[in-house]
Design an enzyme around this catalytic site. Structure first.
Site, PDB file in Angstrom:
ATOM      1  N   GLY A 155      10.910  55.358  10.302  1.00  0.00           N
ATOM      2  CA  GLY A 155      10.325  54.102   9.834  1.00  0.00           C
ATOM      3  C   GLY A 155       8.811  54.173   9.725  1.00  0.00           C
ATOM      4  O   GLY A 155       8.187  53.337   9.070  1.00  0.00           O
ATOM      5  N   LYS A 193       2.871  60.480  12.371  1.00  0.00           N
ATOM      6  CA  LYS A 193       3.560  59.290  12.897  1.00  0.00           C
ATOM      7  C   LYS A 193       2.603  58.102  12.836  1.00  0.00           C
ATOM      8  O   LYS A 193       1.532  58.138  13.441  1.00  0.00           O
ATOM      9  CB  LYS A 193       4.011  59.537  14.343  1.00  0.00           C
ATOM     10  CG  LYS A 193       4.773  58.358  14.943  1.00  0.00           C
ATOM     11  CD  LYS A 193       5.419  58.734  16.252  1.00  0.00           C
ATOM     12  CE  LYS A 193       6.070  57.538  16.926  1.00  0.00           C
ATOM     13  NZ  LYS A 193       6.695  57.890  18.193  1.00  0.00           N
ATOM     14  N   ASP A 247       5.974  47.799  10.221  1.00  0.00           N
ATOM     15  CA  ASP A 247       4.841  47.938   9.304  1.00  0.00           C
ATOM     16  C   ASP A 247       4.489  49.400   9.031  1.00  0.00           C
ATOM     17  O   ASP A 247       3.509  49.694   8.360  1.00  0.00           O
ATOM     18  CB  ASP A 247       3.614  47.195   9.872  1.00  0.00           C
ATOM     19  CG  ASP A 247       3.217  47.720  11.243  1.00  0.00           C
ATOM     20  OD1 ASP A 247       3.860  48.684  11.732  1.00  0.00           O
ATOM     21  OD2 ASP A 247       2.271  47.173  11.839  1.00  0.00           O
ATOM     22  N   ARG A 298      17.489  64.908  14.648  1.00  0.00           N
ATOM     23  CA  ARG A 298      18.024  64.252  15.854  1.00  0.00           C
ATOM     24  C   ARG A 298      19.548  64.182  15.797  1.00  0.00           C
ATOM     25  O   ARG A 298      20.134  64.363  14.731  1.00  0.00           O
ATOM     26  CB  ARG A 298      17.478  62.818  15.922  1.00  0.00           C
ATOM     27  CG  ARG A 298      15.975  62.748  15.937  1.00  0.00           C
ATOM     28  CD  ARG A 298      15.454  61.659  14.987  1.00  0.00           C
ATOM     29  NE  ARG A 298      14.004  61.799  14.773  1.00  0.00           N
ATOM     30  CZ  ARG A 298      13.093  61.258  15.563  1.00  0.00           C
ATOM     31  NH1 ARG A 298      13.458  60.476  16.540  1.00  0.00           N
ATOM     32  NH2 ARG A 298      11.807  61.455  15.338  1.00  0.00           N
ATOM     33  N   ASP A 348      19.100  58.404  18.578  1.00  0.00           N
ATOM     34  CA  ASP A 348      18.096  58.708  17.550  1.00  0.00           C
ATOM     35  C   ASP A 348      16.841  59.310  18.179  1.00  0.00           C
ATOM     36  O   ASP A 348      15.952  59.777  17.467  1.00  0.00           O
ATOM     37  CB  ASP A 348      17.725  57.450  16.745  1.00  0.00           C
ATOM     38  CG  ASP A 348      17.370  56.272  17.632  1.00  0.00           C
ATOM     39  OD1 ASP A 348      18.231  55.837  18.420  1.00  0.00           O
ATOM     40  OD2 ASP A 348      16.223  55.784  17.554  1.00  0.00           O
ATOM     41  N   ASN A 349      16.780  59.322  19.497  1.00  0.00           N
ATOM     42  CA  ASN A 349      15.648  59.949  20.178  1.00  0.00           C
ATOM     43  C   ASN A 349      16.061  61.239  20.879  1.00  0.00           C
ATOM     44  O   ASN A 349      15.394  61.682  21.814  1.00  0.00           O
ATOM     45  CB  ASN A 349      15.025  58.980  21.187  1.00  0.00           C
ATOM     46  CG  ASN A 349      14.295  57.834  20.501  1.00  0.00           C
ATOM     47  OD1 ASN A 349      13.891  57.950  19.351  1.00  0.00           O
ATOM     48  ND2 ASN A 349      14.121  56.732  21.210  1.00  0.00           N
TER      49      ASN A 349
END
Ligand code: AMP
Ligand code: MG
Length: 501
Positions: free
Chosen positions: A87, A103, A115, A180, A253-254
């Protein structure tokens, strides 16, 4: 800086692409405030390279780069969360077979309500901690740089209806891959089995090539892959447990498919020993990701991965066999680490298990600092004076008489075992397993507070010091080798953190 795009090119033509081309969004006044020389060396780049600041802030994309974000899914706090994805992370490409990823570089197709940006405080924490983990010898993604964007972004740190502007920042992360468990889960859930196979083959070929020489049939090959991911994951978790690291958000996802510590968020370190400790305020009630739960959670996550890979393996017994290796590896490495931390050979006997239980119960009851305890134990001969040291590294004001006598008994038994069992070089072994410094949250907060006032000196200082966490230090005077100071007990960021980043 010469970029390649092997990963992107391999999957560019894949139908229903799970990698999407996206350029970073430019920022107004980029400034690099943190730099890891050792990662720069791995990449073969120099701080003086042309357009460095522009590239590492997303303001310049050369023709050879093909920046992209990846789609992945994930189980978050025990529930399937569907599609997530990068994201706010954008991979620029690869240098020396290492992915270079920004990142906080702006909106991507996977930003959902976010955002696409990241604040200075969380970025600084990720930047320094990645390098500190590497210093501790724990598998991790790395970080090349920390850059201010010059733009402000809005965050509600405590999630209590008080949004406020904060400094934006970008961490340049570096890893052989950022794939991942969730990459496999989303493909499997969407029944994109061709892509699932292609991704798995890519990961095996590039990061687990030893599997290819084993002469296995297809199903066995994918089961062997699951096994090796399980083994690498076990290795990583033992590292965390050894130094009291709590990741805080062990969603699938981590979880890196390479068994690397990834996505540093509201992480923390066990200080006053408490096996239920979690630094993540979002997880306070459930404590799903507390210190002592991490080994089982990793296995739970591996089960999710196994489900995702099942269409390729199609054999329950093979899956169970592969996953069994997790526990085996975890137990053998962890008990070996504990032996090293204590300088004695622990056996799987009732007596040794009681000896350890007594120690951990005492550490908990008397609120002794976990890492400092083991480091002090590694310093010299253990006798009656050691009790005074324990009191100094405890967060508890007064010990009860039973606690005091409990410690005296334990110290006596430990001392006797050392005399009987320890090897001549046992203190050296202990020191190389028991760090004298870790990147405590209050240290991070000091660096953040200074950086918010344009003083970046602590970033460099901490990065330098944390390169050598096992080195000899004066445990009585070295400011970084002390327990958390009292002023930091209740200060946000110093012990507990929200997910806001
Ligand atoms: P995390 O809890 O940081 O692992 O993030 C979980 C998911 O939320 C990932 O898919 C992130 O990419 C996404 N995410 C977190 N913060 C933002 C943000 N500010 N903008 C867009 N996506 C975000
Ligand atoms: Mg994440």
């Amino acid at each position: 800086m010469k970029f390649e795009n092997q990963f992107f090119q391999t999957f560019e033509d894949t139908k229903k692409n799970f990698l999407t081309r996206v350029n970073p969004t430019a920022v107004s006044r980029p400034k690099i405030i943190g730099w890891s020389e050792s990662v720069a060396r791995d990449l073969g780049i120099l701080r003086t390279d042309e357009k460095l600041t522009e590239i590492l802030s997303g303001n310049y994309v050369s023709s050879e780069m093909k920046p992209y974000s990846a789609r992945y899914g994930g189980h978050q706090f025990g529930h399937w969360a569907g599609q997530l994805g990068d994201g706010r992370a954008i991979t620029l490409g690869e240098i020396n077979h290492l992915e270079v990823q920004l990142k906080g570089a702006g909106l991507t197709p996977y930003s959902r309500q976010g955002d696409g940006r990241a604040v200075l405080r969380s970025s600084l924490r990720e930047f320094i901690c990645s390098e500190a983990m590497h210093g501790l010898g724990i598998p991790t993604t790395r970080a090349l740089s920390l850059a201010l964007t010059g733009d402000q972004i809005i965050r509600d740190i405590l999630y209590n209806g008080n949004p406020a502007p904060e400094r934006g920042a970008i961490v340049t992360r570096v890893s052989p891959s950022f794939i991942r468990f969730g990459h496999f889960e989303i493909l499997s859930t969407n029944q994109q089995f061709d892509e699932l196979k292609k991704l798995t083959d890519y990961v095996i070929e590039n990061f687990y090539p030893e599997i290819l020489v084993l002469n296995l049939n297809e199903k066995q090959k994918y089961a062997e892959f699951l096994k090796q991911v399980a083994v690498r994951t076990a290795q990583m978790i033992t590292g965390w447990m050894s130094v009291g690291f709590v990741h805080g958000v062990m969603n699938t996802d981590n979880m890196s498919i390479l068994g690397l510590t990834i996505d540093y968020g509201p992480y923390g370190w066990v200080e006053e020993f408490d096996s239920d400790f979690t630094p993540n305020t979002t997880d306070f009630h459930q404590r799903r990701y507390r210190y002592s739960a991490q080994p089982q959670i990793a296995l739970w996550n591996l089960n999710c991965l196994a489900n995702a890979l099942f269409p390729l393996i199609e054999d329950k017994d093979l899956v169970v066999e592969a996953l069994n290796h997790y526990q085996k590896r975890y137990e053998s490495v962890y008990s070996d680490l504990l032996s090293k931390k204590l300088g004695i050979q622990l056996e799987r006997t009732e007596q040794d298990s009681q000896f350890l239980t007594r120690l951990f119960d005492l550490l908990h009851a008397t609120q002794v600092d976990y890492n400092l305890f083991f480091r002090h134990l590694s310093q010299d001969r253990i006798d009656g004076h050691f009790f005074e040291e324990i009191k100094n590294i405890s967060y508890k004001k007064d010990f009860e008489s039973t606690e005091q006598s409990g410690w005296y008994d334990w110290i006596e038994e430990y001392g006797a075992r050392i005399k009987l069992q320890a090897r001549p070089d046992y203190l050296q072994t202990m020191k190389s397993s028991n760090p004298s410094i870790i990147f405590r949250n209050y240290l991070a907060q000091q660096a953040i507070d200074a950086a918010e006032k344009d003083d970046y000196s602590l970033i460099e200082k901490y990065l330098e010091e944390l390169k050598e966490p096992f080195k000899d230090r004066d445990l009585n005077h070295d400011p970084m080798a002390q327990k958390r100071p009292a002023w930091a007990d209740d200060k946000p960021g110093c012990s507990i953190l929200s997910c806001s980043s």
